[in-house]
Design a protein around this motif. Structure first.
Motif, PDB file in Angstrom:
ATOM      1  N   LEU A   1      20.298   3.850   7.635  1.00  0.00           N
ATOM      2  CA  LEU A   1      19.319   4.607   6.851  1.00  0.00           C
ATOM      3  C   LEU A   1      19.816   4.833   5.427  1.00  0.00           C
ATOM      4  CD1 LEU A   1      18.119   7.251   9.469  1.00  0.00           C
ATOM      5  CD2 LEU A   1      16.723   5.441   8.439  1.00  0.00           C
TER       6      LEU A   1
ATOM      7  N   THR B   1      17.109   2.621   3.350  1.00  0.00           N
ATOM      8  CA  THR B   1      15.892   3.401   3.107  1.00  0.00           C
ATOM      9  C   THR B   1      15.416   3.172   1.670  1.00  0.00           C
ATOM     10  OG1 THR B   1      16.540   5.109   4.689  1.00  0.00           O
ATOM     11  CG2 THR B   1      14.938   5.752   3.007  1.00  0.00           C
TER      12      THR B   1
ATOM     13  N   ASP C   1      12.391   7.237  -1.018  1.00  0.00           N
ATOM     14  CA  ASP C   1      12.289   7.998   0.237  1.00  0.00           C
ATOM     15  C   ASP C   1      13.631   8.580   0.682  1.00  0.00           C
ATOM     16  OD1 ASP C   1       9.608   7.270   0.358  1.00  0.00           O
ATOM     17  OD2 ASP C   1      10.012   5.497   1.594  1.00  0.00           O
TER      18      ASP C   1
ATOM     19  N   LEU D   1      15.166  11.907   3.932  1.00  0.00           N
ATOM     20  CA  LEU D   1      15.857  11.737   5.208  1.00  0.00           C
ATOM     21  C   LEU D   1      16.308  13.097   5.739  1.00  0.00           C
ATOM     22  CD1 LEU D   1      18.147   8.633   4.476  1.00  0.00           C
ATOM     23  CD2 LEU D   1      16.067   8.672   5.867  1.00  0.00           C
TER      24      LEU D   1
END
Length: 280
Positions: A145, A149, A153, A157
């Protein structure tokens, strides 16, 4: 007719960045950008007086609009062949939100935007920190992630929401862990342009900021850290520049997507030597 030179862009006008561009800047045009224009002007003056071709600029690396403006200005002078990010804030300087916005989001966005415009054969280096190595390991999913990501964005998280960050040091460690992961993921994208990008994670390096810290309220912590490291001392900016020169030059042609820890062995001592938390 104006001569178009290869362009080096440095974000973060401090001693580390200056040491690196002194190694790499001859024959190129150097854009030195900082959130405080006077910082960029001071470094630009020093380098200009040493014979370099330098343009000072203002940039807020946490603002995509500001970064795109810097890129456009640099591209007016030539192709961007080298990018160095030495900008950031420390745990004692800023809030959790500001650290995540600058050191994590800002660095990730810089990697993406400069990766879109870097010249074929170009190179990049991000200055991260040993701090990213101190935090317990994340899961494979968490690492992925952080690495992949979409930039806009990232701060949404769950693991990066302020309520899940313990303090400014934790925010800083997360940011630096993310720096290394983003460099790995971006190296794959940079390769599509025939370009390379790496990170360097320094330990305590003598700079004006470090001297403030060493002589400040947390000074004993820093003195203990380098005294109990294998090297037994802090580093200097030119020692970081030694590694950056390898990574940014043809000598490092087989190196990309890597993070180089240069901390005099402090991290080794933290895990396996006298700096282990239970021994302090």
């Amino acid at each position: 007719m104006k001569e178009n030179k290869d362009i080096i862009v440095l974000t973060g006008a401090g001693q580390l960045g200056m040491a690196i561009v002194r190694r790499m800047g001859y024959g190129n045009k150097i854009f030195i950008a900082d959130w405080k224009l006077e910082n960029a002007q001071a470094i630009a003056k020093t380098l200009t007086e040493a014979g370099f071709d330098v343009v000072p600029a203002e940039v807020d690396i946490s603002s995509k609009k500001s970064v795109l403006k810097l890129i456009a200005a640099a591209q007016e002078e030539g192709e961007i062949s080298m990018f160095i990010n030495a900008a950031g804030v420390s745990p004692s300087q800023a809030s959790i939100e500001h650290i995540l916005k600058v050191d994590l989001y800002g660095t990730s966005m810089l990697l993406e935007e400069f990766g879109k415009v870097i010249k074929t054969g170009g190179t990049g280096v991000v200055i991260s920190s040993q701090s990213g190595y101190r935090m317990p390991a994340l899961t494979a999913d968490e690492d992925r992630l952080l690495a992949t990501t979409p930039v806009e964005d990232l701060l949404q998280l769950d693991m990066l929401k302020p309520e899940n960050i313990k303090d400014t040091l934790h925010a800083y460690q997360m940011a630096k862990r993310a720096n290394g992961k983003r460099v790995m993921a971006e190296a794959v994208k940079w390769a599509e342009r025939g370009a390379r990008v790496n990170a360097i994670s320094p330990g305590i390096i003598i700079t004006p900021l470090a001297l403030d810290e060493i002589n400040g309220p947390r000074g004993d912590f820093y003195k203990n850290m380098f005294a109990k490291s294998p090297a037994g001392r802090p580093g200097i900016a030119d020692e970081v520049a030694n590694v950056a020169e390898l990574l940014l030059s043809k000598a490092g042609a087989f190196i990309t997507g890597s993070d180089f820890l240069i901390d005099g062995g402090a991290t080794a001592s933290y895990f396996y030597g006298p700096l282990q938390p239970e021994k302090n």
